[in-house]
Scaffold this motif. Sequence first.
Motif, mmCIF file in Angstrom:
data_model
loop_
_atom_site.group_PDB
_atom_site.id
_atom_site.type_symbol
_atom_site.label_atom_id
_atom_site.label_comp_id
_atom_site.label_asym_id
_atom_site.label_seq_id
_atom_site.Cartn_x
_atom_site.Cartn_y
_atom_site.Cartn_z
ATOM 1 N N ALA A 1 -5.603 -44.668 -7.088
ATOM 2 C CA ALA A 1 -5.044 -43.767 -8.088
ATOM 3 C C ALA A 1 -5.132 -44.379 -9.481
ATOM 4 N N GLN A 2 -4.823 -45.663 -9.570
ATOM 5 C CA GLN A 2 -4.913 -46.346 -10.858
ATOM 6 C C GLN A 2 -6.350 -46.398 -11.351
ATOM 7 N N GLN A 3 -7.274 -46.701 -10.445
ATOM 8 C CA GLN A 3 -8.672 -46.857 -10.832
ATOM 9 C C GLN A 3 -9.291 -45.537 -11.279
ATOM 10 N N PHE A 4 -8.944 -44.443 -10.606
ATOM 11 C CA PHE A 4 -9.546 -43.148 -10.906
ATOM 12 C C PHE A 4 -8.693 -42.283 -11.822
ATOM 13 N N GLY A 5 -7.533 -42.808 -12.241
ATOM 14 C CA GLY A 5 -6.693 -42.058 -13.157
ATOM 15 C C GLY A 5 -6.048 -40.846 -12.528
ATOM 16 N N ILE A 6 -5.568 -40.999 -11.298
ATOM 17 C CA ILE A 6 -4.945 -39.898 -10.555
ATOM 18 C C ILE A 6 -3.442 -40.145 -10.463
ATOM 19 N N GLU A 7 -2.660 -39.110 -10.720
ATOM 20 C CA GLU A 7 -1.209 -39.220 -10.576
ATOM 21 C C GLU A 7 -0.818 -38.848 -9.155
ATOM 22 N N LEU A 8 -0.196 -39.792 -8.463
ATOM 23 C CA LEU A 8 0.206 -39.556 -7.076
ATOM 24 C C LEU A 8 1.473 -38.713 -7.018
ATOM 25 N N VAL A 9 1.480 -37.738 -6.129
ATOM 26 C CA VAL A 9 2.645 -36.888 -5.924
ATOM 27 C C VAL A 9 3.001 -36.960 -4.438
ATOM 28 N N GLN A 10 4.224 -37.387 -4.143
ATOM 29 C CA GLN A 10 4.643 -37.505 -2.753
ATOM 30 C C GLN A 10 5.177 -36.169 -2.252
ATOM 31 N N THR A 11 4.662 -35.736 -1.106
ATOM 32 C CA THR A 11 5.140 -34.506 -0.477
ATOM 33 C C THR A 11 5.565 -34.820 0.936
ATOM 34 N N ASP B 1 3.513 -56.726 3.409
ATOM 35 C CA ASP B 1 4.605 -56.054 2.726
ATOM 36 C C ASP B 1 4.272 -54.580 2.481
ATOM 37 N N GLU B 2 5.276 -53.710 2.612
ATOM 38 C CA GLU B 2 5.066 -52.281 2.454
ATOM 39 C C GLU B 2 4.527 -51.911 1.072
ATOM 40 N N ALA B 3 4.998 -52.627 0.047
ATOM 41 C CA ALA B 3 4.522 -52.331 -1.307
ATOM 42 C C ALA B 3 3.039 -52.654 -1.438
ATOM 43 N N VAL B 4 2.578 -53.722 -0.781
ATOM 44 C CA VAL B 4 1.156 -54.092 -0.821
ATOM 45 C C VAL B 4 0.327 -53.078 -0.044
ATOM 46 N N ILE B 5 0.854 -52.628 1.102
ATOM 47 C CA ILE B 5 0.155 -51.597 1.882
ATOM 48 C C ILE B 5 -0.002 -50.331 1.052
ATOM 49 N N ALA B 6 1.044 -49.964 0.306
ATOM 50 C CA ALA B 6 0.965 -48.775 -0.539
ATOM 51 C C ALA B 6 -0.106 -48.929 -1.612
ATOM 52 N N GLN B 7 -0.241 -50.141 -2.155
ATOM 53 C CA GLN B 7 -1.316 -50.391 -3.119
ATOM 54 C C GLN B 7 -2.673 -50.186 -2.478
ATOM 55 N N MET B 8 -2.875 -50.839 -1.319
ATOM 56 C CA MET B 8 -4.167 -50.798 -0.649
ATOM 57 C C MET B 8 -4.550 -49.384 -0.230
ATOM 58 N N VAL C 1 -9.504 -50.731 -2.163
ATOM 59 C CA VAL C 1 -9.104 -49.330 -1.963
ATOM 60 C C VAL C 1 -9.555 -48.915 -0.568
ATOM 61 N N TRP C 2 -8.693 -48.182 0.113
ATOM 62 C CA TRP C 2 -9.011 -47.773 1.478
ATOM 63 C C TRP C 2 -9.794 -46.467 1.466
ATOM 64 N N MET D 1 -13.689 -44.267 -17.499
ATOM 65 C CA MET D 1 -14.155 -43.650 -16.259
ATOM 66 C C MET D 1 -14.628 -44.733 -15.295
ATOM 67 N N ALA D 2 -14.264 -44.606 -14.040
ATOM 68 C CA ALA D 2 -14.671 -45.575 -13.022
ATOM 69 C C ALA D 2 -16.022 -45.187 -12.432
ATOM 70 N N ALA D 3 -16.888 -46.171 -12.269
ATOM 71 C CA ALA D 3 -18.177 -45.959 -11.605
ATOM 72 C C ALA D 3 -17.983 -46.167 -10.110
ATOM 73 N N ALA D 4 -18.247 -45.138 -9.328
ATOM 74 C CA ALA D 4 -18.141 -45.243 -7.875
ATOM 75 C C ALA D 4 -19.526 -45.543 -7.306
ATOM 76 N N VAL D 5 -19.668 -46.697 -6.680
ATOM 77 C CA VAL D 5 -20.956 -47.151 -6.145
ATOM 78 C C VAL D 5 -20.869 -47.159 -4.625
#
Length: 239
Positions: free
Chosen positions: A226-236, A213-220, A187-188, A25-29
Motif C-alpha cells: 500500500a505504501q509503495q503503490f500509494g493505496i489507502e487501506l480500508v479495513q472491512t 510479530d503481527e505488526a510485521v506480518i501486516a507490513q508484509m 510485498v506478498w 510512481m512505482a515501477a512494477a517489474v
Amino acid sequence: MFVENRYLTHPYYEPLWAELVKLDMAAAVHATPGLNNPEWTSHGPFIEKMKGRLSKRSLLGDAGGGPFAGGGGSAFTIADEPLGHSLSPILSYWLDNYLFAASTLLGYGVMNRYPDMKAVLAHGKATWMEEVLEKFEASTRVIALQHHYPVRTDAEEMWEEGKIMLGFDADERGVRKMPERYGDKVVWGSRYPNQDTMSAWEAIDMLRASNIDEAVIAQMMGGNAAQQFGIELVQTVGV
C-alpha cells in the motif's frame, strides 16, 4: 530485457527513472522465463541451450584435448539421454531479477542517483537478494563500473536505504527466519488458486507459526504494498 537493443543499464533509460520519481510512481517489474522470446530479449532460450549441452559429451574432451574439449559440437560429440523438462521456468525468474536489481539498480547506481525511486520486483522470491549483495559487493570492489556514472561500492547500505521491494512467498525460510531483515522490504503476492501457490490466509498462518510479530506480518501482507503503490487501506469486516 532489451528495448530498442538497449539493456536497462543504458543512459537511454535515465528519463524513465527521473519521471518515475517525479510522478511518485512505482515501477512494477515481473520476471519471466521468456520461453518463446527471441534469444537476446530473454534468458529463457539461452538457458535451454545450456540444458541441451548437459546431455552431450565430447570424445575429444574425454581424451583431454582438442578445440571442442569440454562438450563442443564437433563430429566427436555424442548425446546421452536428454533432460525431460525445461529449466527456464526454474532459473529465469531469479536470473532476470538478479540482473535488474544488481546490474541496473545497484551496479549502475540508479538507486544512488534516484534514492526516492520506487520499484517492486514481483513473483521472483526475496531471499535471492542475500546472494546478490554478497557477490555484488565483492565485484564492485574489484572493477568499479564507472563508464557513465560514479558508482558506490557499499551495495548493502544502498540496498537498505533504497525504496525497492521484493515479492515473496510465505514458504521462504529466509524470510520467516529473518523477519527483521525483510519486514519492510517485501510485498506478498499470489497466483492463487493455482496449485503452486497459497492463499493469503494460508500465508498468514505460516508466518504466525514462525512467531513473527503481527505488526510485521501486516507490513508484509499489505502495508508495504500500500505504501509503495500509494493505496489507502480500508479495513472491512464481513458479516
